[in-house]
Scaffold this motif. Structure first.
Motif, short mmCIF file in Angstrom:
data_model
loop_
_atom_site.label_atom_id
_atom_site.label_comp_id
_atom_site.label_asym_id
_atom_site.label_seq_id
_atom_site.Cartn_x
_atom_site.Cartn_y
_atom_site.Cartn_z
N ALA A 134 -71.48 85.69 12.69
CA ALA A 134 -70.02 85.50 12.69
C ALA A 134 -69.61 84.12 13.17
O ALA A 134 -68.45 83.75 13.05
N MET A 135 -70.55 83.38 13.75
CA MET A 135 -70.28 82.05 14.30
C MET A 135 -69.12 82.09 15.31
O MET A 135 -68.14 81.38 15.20
N ILE A 136 -69.27 82.99 16.29
CA ILE A 136 -68.24 83.14 17.31
C ILE A 136 -68.74 82.61 18.65
O ILE A 136 -69.95 82.42 18.84
N ARG A 137 -67.80 82.40 19.56
CA ARG A 137 -68.17 82.03 20.93
C ARG A 137 -68.55 83.33 21.64
O ARG A 137 -67.72 84.21 21.83
N TRP A 138 -69.82 83.42 22.03
CA TRP A 138 -70.38 84.66 22.54
C TRP A 138 -71.25 84.39 23.75
O TRP A 138 -71.98 83.40 23.78
#
Length: 127
Positions: free
Chosen positions: A100-104
């Motif tokens: 998802a290319m999220i900040r995780w």
């Protein structure tokens, strides 16, 4: 999957608690419920996902990612998984976050997650 979605910090940080057997259908339902909660929030909205005694996950990670359509919502800030770092959920979280290319990030407690969010987003109200 008994789960709850509620505000940890009103309008800014959502707390999702998951337990038991997780099905793809339940992920889709939670995603839809989350979309309604987003409408009540103020950007950026951060999400803390906490799991307890998760027994089983869907086996197709790509389908899981597709079911989590909210991860692409522009309102999303950080997504924090509260989990034992050795759990299957941890591995799945890393893969889905990359897809998802999220900040995780992953933390071991909700307090650690909240402390991290405070460092990353000073606009959060006191908690």
């Amino acid at each position: 999957m008994p789960n709850t979605i509620s505000w940890c910090i009103p309008e800014r940080v959502i707390h999702v608690c998951v337990s038991g057997i997780v099905t793809l259908e339940e992920i889709i339902e939670s995603d839809q419920e989350g979309r309604e909660v987003f409408k009540q929030g103020k950007t950026p909205i951060h999400i803390i996902v906490e799991h307890h005694n998760v027994e089983k996950l869907p086996t197709n990670i790509r389908h899981m990612r597709q079911a989590m359509s909210n991860l692409n919502a522009p309102e999303i800030g950080w997504v924090i998984l509260v989990s034992d770092r050795r759990s299957l959920w941890s591995y799945v979280g890393q893969v889905v976050a990359q897809m998802a290319m999220i900040r995780w990030r992953q933390m071991e407690t909700r307090d650690e997650a909240l402390h991290f969010l405070r460092q990353q987003d000073p606009s959060l109200p006191p908690f």
